[in-house]
Scaffold this motif. Structure first.
Motif, PDB file in Angstrom:
ATOM      1  N   GLY A  46     -47.798   0.646 -76.953  1.00 21.12           N
ATOM      2  CA  GLY A  46     -46.494   1.013 -77.461  1.00 21.12           C
ATOM      3  C   GLY A  46     -45.336   0.534 -76.626  1.00 21.12           C
ATOM      4  N   GLY A  47     -45.580  -0.306 -75.636  1.00 21.76           N
ATOM      5  CA  GLY A  47     -44.489  -0.858 -74.857  1.00 21.76           C
ATOM      6  C   GLY A  47     -43.719  -1.898 -75.654  1.00 21.76           C
ATOM      7  N   ALA A  48     -42.792  -2.553 -74.979  1.00 21.64           N
ATOM      8  CA  ALA A  48     -41.911  -3.502 -75.641  1.00 21.64           C
ATOM      9  C   ALA A  48     -42.661  -4.742 -76.093  1.00 21.64           C
ATOM     10  N   VAL A  49     -42.285  -5.244 -77.255  1.00 20.53           N
ATOM     11  CA  VAL A  49     -42.754  -6.536 -77.726  1.00 20.53           C
ATOM     12  C   VAL A  49     -41.810  -7.596 -77.162  1.00 20.53           C
ATOM     13  N   ALA A  50     -42.364  -8.616 -76.523  1.00 16.21           N
ATOM     14  CA  ALA A  50     -41.513  -9.599 -75.859  1.00 16.21           C
ATOM     15  C   ALA A  50     -42.157 -10.969 -75.908  1.00 16.21           C
ATOM     16  N   ALA A  51     -41.321 -11.989 -75.713  1.00 15.63           N
ATOM     17  CA  ALA A  51     -41.783 -13.375 -75.672  1.00 15.63           C
ATOM     18  C   ALA A  51     -41.111 -14.074 -74.504  1.00 15.63           C
ATOM     19  N   PHE A  52     -41.853 -14.951 -73.869  1.00  9.74           N
ATOM     20  CA  PHE A  52     -41.331 -15.795 -72.801  1.00  9.74           C
ATOM     21  C   PHE A  52     -41.026 -17.159 -73.426  1.00  9.74           C
ATOM     22  N   VAL A  53     -39.753 -17.531 -73.431  1.00 12.04           N
ATOM     23  CA  VAL A  53     -39.300 -18.719 -74.160  1.00 12.04           C
ATOM     24  C   VAL A  53     -38.705 -19.713 -73.172  1.00 12.04           C
ATOM     25  N   THR A  54     -39.176 -20.940 -73.238  1.00  5.94           N
ATOM     26  CA  THR A  54     -38.700 -21.967 -72.318  1.00  5.94           C
ATOM     27  C   THR A  54     -38.135 -23.144 -73.084  1.00  5.94           C
ATOM     28  N   ARG A  55     -37.335 -23.945 -72.359  1.00  4.46           N
ATOM     29  CA  ARG A  55     -36.877 -25.220 -72.914  1.00  4.46           C
ATOM     30  C   ARG A  55     -37.185 -26.331 -71.924  1.00  4.46           C
ATOM     31  N   ASP A  56     -37.739 -27.426 -72.457  1.00  3.11           N
ATOM     32  CA  ASP A  56     -37.996 -28.593 -71.642  1.00  3.11           C
ATOM     33  C   ASP A  56     -37.524 -29.823 -72.409  1.00  3.11           C
ATOM     34  N   ASN A  57     -37.811 -30.992 -71.881  1.00  2.15           N
ATOM     35  CA  ASN A  57     -37.341 -32.228 -72.507  1.00  2.15           C
ATOM     36  C   ASN A  57     -38.459 -32.963 -73.241  1.00  2.15           C
ATOM     37  N   HIS A  58     -39.496 -32.213 -73.635  1.00  3.75           N
ATOM     38  CA  HIS A  58     -40.618 -32.843 -74.317  1.00  3.75           C
ATOM     39  C   HIS A  58     -40.983 -32.073 -75.582  1.00  3.75           C
ATOM     40  N   LEU A  59     -41.776 -31.030 -75.452  1.00  4.32           N
ATOM     41  CA  LEU A  59     -42.299 -30.325 -76.617  1.00  4.32           C
ATOM     42  C   LEU A  59     -41.455 -29.139 -77.041  1.00  4.32           C
ATOM     43  N   ASN A 106     -31.857  -4.072 -81.532  1.00  4.62           N
ATOM     44  CA  ASN A 106     -33.303  -4.226 -81.653  1.00  4.62           C
ATOM     45  C   ASN A 106     -33.805  -5.485 -80.963  1.00  4.62           C
ATOM     46  N   TRP A 107     -33.005  -6.549 -80.998  1.00  3.46           N
ATOM     47  CA  TRP A 107     -33.365  -7.850 -80.411  1.00  3.46           C
ATOM     48  C   TRP A 107     -32.461  -8.089 -79.211  1.00  3.46           C
ATOM     49  N   ALA A 108     -33.032  -8.591 -78.118  1.00  5.19           N
ATOM     50  CA  ALA A 108     -32.230  -8.865 -76.920  1.00  5.19           C
ATOM     51  C   ALA A 108     -32.831 -10.025 -76.163  1.00  5.19           C
ATOM     52  N   THR A 109     -32.011 -10.703 -75.379  1.00  5.04           N
ATOM     53  CA  THR A 109     -32.508 -11.763 -74.520  1.00  5.04           C
ATOM     54  C   THR A 109     -31.779 -11.750 -73.187  1.00  5.04           C
ATOM     55  N   VAL A 110     -32.521 -12.070 -72.131  1.00  7.86           N
ATOM     56  CA  VAL A 110     -32.000 -12.215 -70.775  1.00  7.86           C
ATOM     57  C   VAL A 110     -32.681 -13.442 -70.183  1.00  7.86           C
ATOM     58  N   VAL A 160     -36.429 -14.426 -71.439  1.00  8.20           N
ATOM     59  CA  VAL A 160     -37.281 -13.432 -72.080  1.00  8.20           C
ATOM     60  C   VAL A 160     -36.540 -12.914 -73.304  1.00  8.20           C
ATOM     61  N   VAL A 161     -37.238 -12.874 -74.427  1.00  6.35           N
ATOM     62  CA  VAL A 161     -36.685 -12.316 -75.661  1.00  6.35           C
ATOM     63  C   VAL A 161     -37.455 -11.043 -75.974  1.00  6.35           C
ATOM     64  N   VAL A 162     -36.730  -9.973 -76.272  1.00  6.62           N
ATOM     65  CA  VAL A 162     -37.334  -8.642 -76.384  1.00  6.62           C
ATOM     66  C   VAL A 162     -37.007  -8.036 -77.741  1.00  6.62           C
ATOM     67  N   ARG A 163     -38.027  -7.487 -78.376  1.00  4.36           N
ATOM     68  CA  ARG A 163     -37.838  -6.670 -79.577  1.00  4.36           C
ATOM     69  C   ARG A 163     -38.212  -5.241 -79.224  1.00  4.36           C
ATOM     70  N   ASP A 164     -37.227  -4.484 -78.810  1.00  4.89           N
ATOM     71  CA  ASP A 164     -37.468  -3.108 -78.386  1.00  4.89           C
ATOM     72  C   ASP A 164     -36.149  -2.351 -78.445  1.00  4.89           C
TER      73      ASP A 164
END
Length: 402
Positions: free
Chosen positions: A196-209, A305-309, A327-331
Protein backbone atom coordinates in the motif's frame (compact mmCIF):
# COMPACT_ATOMS: atom_id res chain seq x y z
CA UNK A 1 9.45 5.34 -21.73
CA UNK A 2 12.32 4.27 -19.49
CA UNK A 3 10.03 4.07 -16.47
CA UNK A 4 8.28 1.14 -14.86
CA UNK A 5 5.60 1.93 -12.28
CA UNK A 6 6.32 0.15 -8.99
CA UNK A 7 3.97 0.09 -5.95
CA UNK A 8 4.88 -0.16 -2.30
CA UNK A 9 7.40 2.66 -1.89
CA UNK A 10 7.97 5.01 1.02
CA UNK A 11 8.89 8.51 -0.18
CA UNK A 12 9.96 11.44 2.01
CA UNK A 13 10.30 15.01 0.76
CA UNK A 14 13.51 16.84 1.72
CA UNK A 15 13.49 20.61 1.19
CA UNK A 16 16.72 22.52 0.72
CA UNK A 17 20.15 21.66 2.04
CA UNK A 18 19.03 22.11 5.65
CA UNK A 19 16.90 18.95 5.42
CA UNK A 20 18.78 17.09 2.69
CA UNK A 21 22.42 17.18 3.77
CA UNK A 22 22.08 15.87 7.35
CA UNK A 23 19.91 13.00 6.18
CA UNK A 24 21.94 11.90 3.15
CA UNK A 25 25.24 12.22 5.04
CA UNK A 26 23.87 10.12 7.92
CA UNK A 27 22.75 7.36 5.57
CA UNK A 28 26.03 7.37 3.60
CA UNK A 29 28.19 7.26 6.74
CA UNK A 30 26.24 4.24 8.01
CA UNK A 31 26.62 2.26 4.76
CA UNK A 32 27.74 -1.33 5.19
CA UNK A 33 28.09 -2.65 1.62
CA UNK A 34 27.79 -0.05 -1.13
CA UNK A 35 27.44 3.67 -1.84
CA UNK A 36 26.65 4.90 -5.37
CA UNK A 37 26.65 8.68 -5.81
CA UNK A 38 26.22 10.80 -8.94
CA UNK A 39 26.20 14.59 -8.91
CA UNK A 40 26.60 17.50 -11.26
CA UNK A 41 28.35 19.75 -8.72
CA UNK A 42 30.67 18.80 -5.89
CA UNK A 43 32.72 21.66 -4.42
CA UNK A 44 35.49 21.64 -1.84
CA UNK A 45 33.54 23.79 0.61
CA UNK A 46 31.76 23.19 3.90
CA UNK A 47 29.16 20.91 2.32
CA UNK A 48 31.61 19.05 0.11
CA UNK A 49 33.88 18.41 3.07
CA UNK A 50 30.97 16.99 5.08
CA UNK A 51 30.20 14.67 2.18
CA UNK A 52 33.87 13.69 2.05
CA UNK A 53 33.79 12.70 5.72
CA UNK A 54 30.61 10.65 5.21
CA UNK A 55 32.18 8.82 2.26
CA UNK A 56 35.34 8.15 4.27
CA UNK A 57 33.23 6.76 7.11
CA UNK A 58 31.43 4.42 4.70
CA UNK A 59 34.73 3.24 3.21
CA UNK A 60 36.13 2.66 6.72
CA UNK A 61 33.15 0.41 7.48
CA UNK A 62 34.08 -1.72 4.45
CA UNK A 63 31.53 -0.37 1.99
CA UNK A 64 32.38 -0.18 -1.70
CA UNK A 65 32.05 3.52 -2.58
CA UNK A 66 31.64 4.90 -6.10
CA UNK A 67 31.36 8.63 -6.89
CA UNK A 68 30.66 10.02 -10.36
CA UNK A 69 30.85 13.80 -10.85
CA UNK A 70 30.27 15.84 -13.96
CA UNK A 71 33.48 17.22 -15.42
CA UNK A 72 31.91 20.58 -16.24
CA UNK A 73 30.04 21.08 -13.00
CA UNK A 74 32.95 19.91 -10.84
CA UNK A 75 36.05 20.84 -12.86
CA UNK A 76 38.67 21.67 -10.25
CA UNK A 77 38.49 19.51 -7.14
CA UNK A 78 41.92 19.80 -5.51
CA UNK A 79 44.15 16.88 -4.60
CA UNK A 80 43.72 17.79 -0.94
CA UNK A 81 40.05 16.80 -1.37
CA UNK A 82 40.31 13.83 -3.74
CA UNK A 83 43.48 12.10 -2.49
CA UNK A 84 42.14 11.12 0.99
CA UNK A 85 39.12 9.57 -0.71
CA UNK A 86 41.22 7.59 -3.17
CA UNK A 87 43.58 6.51 -0.41
CA UNK A 88 40.54 5.13 1.45
CA UNK A 89 39.49 3.12 -1.60
CA UNK A 90 36.73 5.41 -2.86
CA UNK A 91 36.45 5.15 -6.65
CA UNK A 92 36.17 8.65 -8.10
CA UNK A 93 35.20 9.15 -11.73
CA UNK A 94 34.54 12.18 -13.90
CA UNK A 95 31.92 12.33 -16.65
CA UNK A 96 33.31 14.11 -19.72
CA UNK A 97 36.13 16.05 -18.01
CA UNK A 98 36.22 19.72 -18.94
CA UNK A 99 38.14 20.51 -22.12
CA UNK A 100 39.87 23.86 -22.19
CA UNK A 101 40.62 26.23 -25.07
CA UNK A 102 42.40 29.53 -24.39
CA UNK A 103 41.46 29.29 -20.72
CA UNK A 104 37.76 28.58 -21.32
CA UNK A 105 35.82 25.33 -21.03
CA UNK A 106 34.38 24.36 -24.41
CA UNK A 107 32.39 21.14 -23.90
CA UNK A 108 29.33 22.66 -22.25
CA UNK A 109 26.62 20.53 -23.87
CA UNK A 110 25.35 17.03 -23.01
CA UNK A 111 26.23 17.08 -19.31
CA UNK A 112 25.55 14.48 -16.63
CA UNK A 113 23.04 16.45 -14.55
CA UNK A 114 21.93 13.64 -12.17
CA UNK A 115 21.75 14.07 -8.38
CA UNK A 116 21.48 10.47 -7.21
CA UNK A 117 22.55 8.44 -4.17
CA UNK A 118 21.90 4.75 -3.47
CA UNK A 119 23.09 3.13 -0.23
CA UNK A 120 23.19 -0.64 0.32
CA UNK A 121 20.37 -1.10 -2.19
CA UNK A 122 18.00 -0.04 0.61
CA UNK A 123 17.68 3.73 0.31
CA UNK A 124 17.93 6.13 -2.59
CA UNK A 125 17.94 9.90 -2.90
CA UNK A 126 16.80 11.69 -6.06
CA UNK A 127 16.43 15.41 -6.61
CA UNK A 128 17.97 18.66 -7.73
CA UNK A 129 20.33 19.45 -4.83
CA UNK A 130 24.08 19.55 -5.51
CA UNK A 131 26.86 19.40 -2.91
CA UNK A 132 27.75 23.05 -2.39
CA UNK A 133 27.14 25.63 0.29
CA UNK A 134 24.85 27.70 -1.95
CA UNK A 135 22.05 25.26 -1.09
CA UNK A 136 22.10 26.48 2.53
CA UNK A 137 20.41 29.68 3.67
CA UNK A 138 23.57 30.78 5.46
CA UNK A 139 25.04 31.39 1.99
CA UNK A 140 22.96 34.57 1.84
CA UNK A 141 20.62 36.12 -0.75
CA UNK A 142 21.82 33.77 -3.49
CA UNK A 143 21.12 30.58 -1.53
CA UNK A 144 19.02 28.24 -3.70
CA UNK A 145 15.52 26.90 -3.08
CA UNK A 146 15.36 23.22 -4.04
CA UNK A 147 13.95 19.75 -3.33
CA UNK A 148 14.87 16.06 -3.17
CA UNK A 149 13.26 12.83 -2.03
CA UNK A 150 14.42 9.86 0.03
CA UNK A 151 13.06 6.52 -1.16
CA UNK A 152 12.68 3.09 0.40
CA UNK A 153 11.04 0.20 -1.41
CA UNK A 154 11.19 -1.72 -4.67
CA UNK A 155 11.98 1.32 -6.81
CA UNK A 156 15.39 1.56 -5.12
CA UNK A 157 16.44 -1.55 -7.04
CA UNK A 158 15.85 0.19 -10.36
CA UNK A 159 17.83 3.24 -9.29
CA UNK A 160 20.65 1.04 -8.00
CA UNK A 161 20.86 -0.83 -11.31
CA UNK A 162 20.89 2.47 -13.21
CA UNK A 163 23.70 3.90 -11.10
CA UNK A 164 25.75 0.72 -11.24
CA UNK A 165 25.62 0.81 -15.04
CA UNK A 166 26.88 4.39 -14.95
CA UNK A 167 29.71 4.13 -12.45
CA UNK A 168 30.98 0.59 -12.80
CA UNK A 169 31.40 -0.20 -16.49
CA UNK A 170 30.27 2.46 -18.98
CA UNK A 171 29.17 0.74 -22.19
CA UNK A 172 27.53 1.73 -25.47
CA UNK A 173 24.02 3.01 -24.95
CA UNK A 174 22.11 -0.11 -26.02
CA UNK A 175 24.30 -2.37 -23.87
CA UNK A 176 23.73 -0.04 -20.92
CA UNK A 177 19.98 -0.19 -21.46
CA UNK A 178 19.99 -3.99 -21.60
CA UNK A 179 22.18 -4.23 -18.50
CA UNK A 180 19.89 -1.85 -16.57
CA UNK A 181 16.78 -3.76 -17.65
CA UNK A 182 18.19 -7.11 -16.58
CA UNK A 183 19.59 -5.72 -13.35
CA UNK A 184 16.29 -4.03 -12.59
CA UNK A 185 14.45 -7.33 -12.93
CA UNK A 186 17.00 -9.05 -10.72
CA UNK A 187 17.12 -6.41 -8.01
CA UNK A 188 13.68 -4.83 -8.27
CA UNK A 189 12.57 -6.49 -5.04
CA UNK A 190 15.78 -5.98 -3.10
CA UNK A 191 14.02 -3.83 -0.51
CA UNK A 192 10.97 -5.06 1.37
CA UNK A 193 8.24 -2.56 2.16
CA UNK A 194 4.75 -2.50 3.50
CA UNK A 195 1.92 -3.06 1.04
CA UNK A 196 0.00 0.00 0.00
CA UNK A 197 2.93 2.37 -0.27
CA UNK A 198 3.36 4.94 -3.01
CA UNK A 199 3.32 3.96 -6.66
CA UNK A 200 6.36 5.54 -8.30
CA UNK A 201 8.55 5.44 -11.39
CA UNK A 202 12.19 6.32 -11.93
CA UNK A 203 12.35 8.29 -15.20
CA UNK A 204 15.54 9.23 -16.99
CA UNK A 205 16.54 11.09 -20.12
CA UNK A 206 19.53 10.26 -22.27
CA UNK A 207 20.65 10.94 -25.83
CA UNK A 208 19.86 7.50 -27.20
CA UNK A 209 16.80 5.46 -26.24
CA UNK A 210 15.09 7.79 -23.77
CA UNK A 211 15.34 11.27 -25.24
CA UNK A 212 11.83 12.47 -24.31
CA UNK A 213 10.71 10.29 -21.40
CA UNK A 214 10.61 13.00 -18.72
CA UNK A 215 8.83 15.44 -21.01
CA UNK A 216 6.30 12.78 -21.96
CA UNK A 217 5.46 12.15 -18.30
CA UNK A 218 4.86 15.87 -17.80
CA UNK A 219 2.73 16.11 -20.92
CA UNK A 220 0.61 13.08 -20.02
CA UNK A 221 -0.06 14.47 -16.55
CA UNK A 222 -1.01 17.92 -17.90
CA UNK A 223 -3.28 16.47 -20.60
CA UNK A 224 -5.09 14.35 -17.99
CA UNK A 225 -5.40 17.17 -15.43
CA UNK A 226 -8.91 18.00 -14.26
CA UNK A 227 -8.45 20.50 -11.44
CA UNK A 228 -4.97 21.95 -11.03
CA UNK A 229 -1.47 21.88 -12.47
CA UNK A 230 1.20 23.38 -10.20
CA UNK A 231 4.75 23.64 -11.54
CA UNK A 232 7.80 25.25 -9.92
CA UNK A 233 10.74 25.09 -12.29
CA UNK A 234 13.94 27.09 -12.20
CA UNK A 235 14.77 27.16 -15.91
CA UNK A 236 11.48 27.28 -17.79
CA UNK A 237 11.74 27.38 -21.56
CA UNK A 238 10.11 24.12 -22.65
CA UNK A 239 9.29 22.71 -26.05
CA UNK A 240 6.34 23.80 -28.11
CA UNK A 241 4.31 20.69 -27.26
CA UNK A 242 4.45 21.16 -23.50
CA UNK A 243 3.58 24.84 -23.87
CA UNK A 244 0.62 23.86 -26.00
CA UNK A 245 -0.56 21.31 -23.42
CA UNK A 246 -0.35 23.89 -20.61
CA UNK A 247 -2.35 26.42 -22.65
CA UNK A 248 -4.97 23.84 -23.55
CA UNK A 249 -5.32 22.77 -19.93
CA UNK A 250 -5.90 26.37 -18.83
CA UNK A 251 -8.45 26.93 -21.61
CA UNK A 252 -10.50 23.90 -20.59
CA UNK A 253 -10.79 25.25 -17.04
CA UNK A 254 -7.86 23.65 -15.23
CA UNK A 255 -6.08 25.99 -12.80
CA UNK A 256 -2.55 26.13 -14.17
CA UNK A 257 -0.07 27.81 -11.79
CA UNK A 258 3.52 28.22 -12.91
CA UNK A 259 6.28 29.47 -10.58
CA UNK A 260 9.51 30.65 -12.21
CA UNK A 261 12.57 32.56 -11.12
CA UNK A 262 12.05 36.19 -10.22
CA UNK A 263 15.45 36.55 -8.57
CA UNK A 264 17.59 34.39 -10.87
CA UNK A 265 21.11 33.20 -10.30
CA UNK A 266 21.71 33.81 -14.01
CA UNK A 267 20.00 36.89 -15.53
CA UNK A 268 19.57 35.36 -18.99
CA UNK A 269 17.21 32.77 -17.48
CA UNK A 270 14.60 35.36 -16.61
CA UNK A 271 14.92 37.14 -19.94
CA UNK A 272 14.37 33.90 -21.84
CA UNK A 273 11.35 32.90 -19.77
CA UNK A 274 9.80 36.37 -20.15
CA UNK A 275 9.52 35.71 -23.89
CA UNK A 276 6.82 33.17 -23.02
CA UNK A 277 4.84 35.25 -20.54
CA UNK A 278 2.36 36.84 -22.93
CA UNK A 279 1.71 33.59 -24.77
CA UNK A 280 0.91 31.77 -21.52
CA UNK A 281 -1.05 34.60 -19.89
CA UNK A 282 -3.34 34.96 -22.89
CA UNK A 283 -4.37 31.32 -22.48
CA UNK A 284 -5.19 31.79 -18.78
CA UNK A 285 -2.04 30.31 -17.24
CA UNK A 286 -1.26 31.93 -13.86
CA UNK A 287 2.36 33.07 -13.71
CA UNK A 288 4.29 33.80 -10.51
CA UNK A 289 7.87 34.91 -9.93
CA UNK A 290 9.61 33.57 -6.82
CA UNK A 291 11.56 36.47 -5.35
CA UNK A 292 12.90 35.28 -2.00
CA UNK A 293 16.09 33.78 -3.46
CA UNK A 294 17.09 31.90 -6.64
CA UNK A 295 14.70 29.06 -7.42
CA UNK A 296 16.57 25.86 -8.29
CA UNK A 297 13.70 23.39 -7.85
CA UNK A 298 12.27 21.11 -10.52
CA UNK A 299 8.96 19.95 -9.04
CA UNK A 300 5.32 19.66 -10.07
CA UNK A 301 1.97 18.43 -8.73
CA UNK A 302 -1.18 17.61 -10.72
CA UNK A 303 -4.61 17.13 -9.12
CA UNK A 304 -3.09 16.24 -5.73
CA UNK A 305 -2.36 12.78 -7.08
CA UNK A 306 0.61 13.00 -9.49
CA UNK A 307 3.94 14.59 -8.54
CA UNK A 308 7.53 14.72 -9.71
CA UNK A 309 10.85 15.69 -8.12
CA UNK A 310 14.21 15.48 -9.84
CA UNK A 311 17.05 17.09 -11.72
CA UNK A 312 15.29 17.99 -14.96
CA UNK A 313 14.52 21.59 -15.73
CA UNK A 314 11.97 22.38 -18.40
CA UNK A 315 14.38 23.98 -20.84
CA UNK A 316 16.21 22.88 -24.01
CA UNK A 317 19.33 21.63 -22.24
CA UNK A 318 17.45 19.39 -19.80
CA UNK A 319 14.80 18.23 -22.27
CA UNK A 320 17.06 17.69 -25.28
CA UNK A 321 20.72 17.45 -24.24
CA UNK A 322 21.58 16.66 -20.60
CA UNK A 323 21.37 13.34 -18.78
CA UNK A 324 18.58 13.76 -16.22
CA UNK A 325 16.74 11.70 -13.59
CA UNK A 326 13.35 12.28 -11.93
CA UNK A 327 11.04 10.34 -9.68
CA UNK A 328 7.37 10.45 -10.65
CA UNK A 329 4.90 9.58 -7.90
CA UNK A 330 1.24 8.62 -7.91
CA UNK A 331 0.30 9.00 -4.27
CA UNK A 332 -2.24 11.48 -2.84
CA UNK A 333 -0.46 11.90 0.50
CA UNK A 334 2.91 12.73 -1.04
CA UNK A 335 1.36 14.92 -3.73
CA UNK A 336 -0.62 16.93 -1.18
CA UNK A 337 2.45 17.45 0.98
CA UNK A 338 4.55 18.65 -1.94
CA UNK A 339 1.70 20.87 -3.14
CA UNK A 340 1.42 22.44 0.32
CA UNK A 341 5.15 23.22 0.34
CA UNK A 342 5.01 24.78 -3.13
CA UNK A 343 1.87 26.73 -2.21
CA UNK A 344 3.77 28.08 0.78
CA UNK A 345 6.31 29.55 -1.63
CA UNK A 346 3.55 30.95 -3.79
CA UNK A 347 1.78 32.63 -0.88
CA UNK A 348 4.81 33.92 1.01
CA UNK A 349 7.47 34.74 -1.58
CA UNK A 350 5.94 35.04 -5.05
CA UNK A 351 4.67 37.96 -7.06
CA UNK A 352 1.94 37.42 -9.64
CA UNK A 353 2.81 38.38 -13.21
CA UNK A 354 0.09 40.52 -14.73
CA UNK A 355 -0.63 40.68 -18.43
CA UNK A 356 1.05 43.89 -19.64
CA UNK A 357 -0.84 46.58 -21.49
CA UNK A 358 0.85 47.26 -24.82
CA UNK A 359 0.17 49.43 -27.85
CA UNK A 360 -0.80 48.00 -31.23
CA UNK A 361 2.70 48.35 -32.73
CA UNK A 362 4.37 46.74 -29.73
CA UNK A 363 1.77 43.97 -29.73
CA UNK A 364 2.58 43.19 -33.36
CA UNK A 365 6.30 43.03 -32.54
CA UNK A 366 5.65 40.72 -29.60
CA UNK A 367 3.53 38.46 -31.82
CA UNK A 368 6.30 38.22 -34.44
CA UNK A 369 8.96 37.62 -31.80
CA UNK A 370 6.84 34.96 -30.10
CA UNK A 371 6.22 33.19 -33.40
CA UNK A 372 9.96 32.95 -34.04
CA UNK A 373 10.61 31.70 -30.50
CA UNK A 374 7.87 29.06 -30.61
CA UNK A 375 8.93 27.70 -33.98
CA UNK A 376 12.51 27.49 -32.69
CA UNK A 377 11.25 25.65 -29.62
CA UNK A 378 9.21 23.26 -31.71
CA UNK A 379 12.21 22.37 -33.87
CA UNK A 380 14.88 22.30 -31.16
CA UNK A 381 14.46 18.63 -30.15
CA UNK A 382 14.82 17.62 -33.80
CA UNK A 383 17.98 19.69 -34.22
CA UNK A 384 19.42 18.30 -31.01
CA UNK A 385 18.68 14.71 -32.01
CA UNK A 386 20.48 15.19 -35.32
CA UNK A 387 23.62 16.48 -33.64
CA UNK A 388 26.41 13.95 -33.45
CA UNK A 389 26.34 12.01 -30.19
CA UNK A 390 29.51 10.16 -29.33
CA UNK A 391 29.84 7.84 -26.38
CA UNK A 392 30.75 10.08 -23.41
CA UNK A 393 33.98 9.51 -21.54
CA UNK A 394 33.86 8.44 -17.91
CA UNK A 395 37.40 8.45 -16.58
CA UNK A 396 39.03 7.87 -13.18
CA UNK A 397 40.03 11.05 -11.38
CA UNK A 398 43.73 11.57 -10.74
CA UNK A 399 45.34 13.25 -7.79
CA UNK A 400 45.04 16.62 -9.54
CA UNK A 401 41.27 16.28 -9.99
CA UNK A 402 39.24 15.69 -13.20
Amino acid sequence: MSSRWVPGNRITLLENGEAYYPRVFEVIAAAEREVLLETFILFDDKVGQQLQQALLAAAARGAEVHVLVDGWGSPDLPASFTQPLMDAGVRLRSFEPARWLFGARVNLLRRMHHKLVVVDGQRAFVGGINYSIDHLREFGPLAKQDYAVELEGPLVGQIQAFCRANVLAPQPARSQWLQRWRAGLARGGVTDTQDGGAVAAFVTRDNHLHRTDIERHYRAAVRNARQRVLIANAYFFPGYRLLRDLRRAARRGVQVDLIVQGHPDQPWVKRATELLYRHLLRAGVNLFEYNDRPLHGKVAVVDDNWATVGSSNLDPTSLSLNLEANVVVRDPAFARHLRERIDHLLEESCERVERPATGRLRSAWIAVRSMVVFHALRRFPVWASRASVRQPKVVPMGSEGP
